[in-house]
Every structure is written in structure tokens, then in C-alpha cells.
Scaffold this motif. Structure first.
Motif, PDB file in Angstrom:
ATOM      1  N   MET A  23      -8.607 -23.371  -4.064  1.00  0.00           N
ATOM      2  CA  MET A  23      -9.952 -22.803  -4.020  1.00  0.00           C
ATOM      3  C   MET A  23     -10.947 -23.669  -4.788  1.00  0.00           C
ATOM      4  O   MET A  23     -12.101 -23.827  -4.363  1.00  0.00           O
ATOM      5  N   ILE A  24     -10.527 -24.256  -5.909  1.00  0.00           N
ATOM      6  CA  ILE A  24     -11.406 -25.148  -6.667  1.00  0.00           C
ATOM      7  C   ILE A  24     -11.744 -26.381  -5.838  1.00  0.00           C
ATOM      8  O   ILE A  24     -12.897 -26.809  -5.770  1.00  0.00           O
ATOM      9  N   VAL A  25     -10.747 -26.959  -5.188  1.00  0.00           N
ATOM     10  CA  VAL A  25     -10.972 -28.157  -4.369  1.00  0.00           C
ATOM     11  C   VAL A  25     -11.912 -27.842  -3.206  1.00  0.00           C
ATOM     12  O   VAL A  25     -12.850 -28.605  -2.921  1.00  0.00           O
ATOM     13  N   ILE A  26     -11.704 -26.717  -2.536  1.00  0.00           N
ATOM     14  CA  ILE A  26     -12.567 -26.330  -1.415  1.00  0.00           C
ATOM     15  C   ILE A  26     -13.991 -26.080  -1.904  1.00  0.00           C
ATOM     16  O   ILE A  26     -14.963 -26.491  -1.264  1.00  0.00           O
ATOM     17  N   GLY A  27     -14.139 -25.441  -3.054  1.00  0.00           N
ATOM     18  CA  GLY A  27     -15.463 -25.191  -3.618  1.00  0.00           C
ATOM     19  C   GLY A  27     -16.185 -26.479  -3.961  1.00  0.00           C
ATOM     20  O   GLY A  27     -17.388 -26.627  -3.695  1.00  0.00           O
ATOM     21  N   LEU A  28     -15.477 -27.422  -4.555  1.00  0.00           N
ATOM     22  CA  LEU A  28     -16.090 -28.719  -4.867  1.00  0.00           C
ATOM     23  C   LEU A  28     -16.508 -29.455  -3.604  1.00  0.00           C
ATOM     24  O   LEU A  28     -17.599 -30.036  -3.544  1.00  0.00           O
ATOM     25  N   ALA A  29     -15.655 -29.435  -2.601  1.00  0.00           N
ATOM     26  CA  ALA A  29     -15.976 -30.117  -1.344  1.00  0.00           C
ATOM     27  C   ALA A  29     -17.207 -29.484  -0.693  1.00  0.00           C
ATOM     28  O   ALA A  29     -18.101 -30.199  -0.221  1.00  0.00           O
TER      29      ALA A  29
END
Length: 50
Positions: A23-29
Motif C-alpha cells: 500500500m505504501i508503494v502504490i501510494g507513492l507511485a
């Protein structure tokens, strides 16, 4: 019996950590894409007509 409970808790905990990281990676992207899109719009704002 207790070993089964601890094994289940271990799997659930590691699964939650993995979901959190994803979820952190998707949010950053998503944030990076929106910043780039906004910058592109600002760059071409003189060409836009409404």
C-alpha cells in the motif's frame, strides 16, 4: 494446539506487513504520477482553453 495458534498469528502478522508495504508503494507511485501530471498541465496552461 498452541503451536498452531502461534503459526497462524505469525502468518497473519507477516501478511499484514506485506500488505502495508504494498500500500505504501502504490501510494507513492500514485503521488508521483499526480505530481508529474500536474507539472505537465502547469507547463502547458497557456495552450489550454475553456
Amino acid at each position: 494446539m498452541e503451536e498452531k495458534v502461534y503459526r497462524t498469528m505469525k502468518l497473519v502478522g507477516s501478511g499484514n506487513i506485506v500488505i502495508g508495504i504494498v500500500m505504501i508503494v502504490i501510494g507513492l507511485a500514485a503521488g508521483i504520477v499526480s505530481i508529474v501530471s500536474g507539472a505537465h498541465l502547469l507547463k502547458r496552461k497557456g495552450e489550454l482553453t475553456f
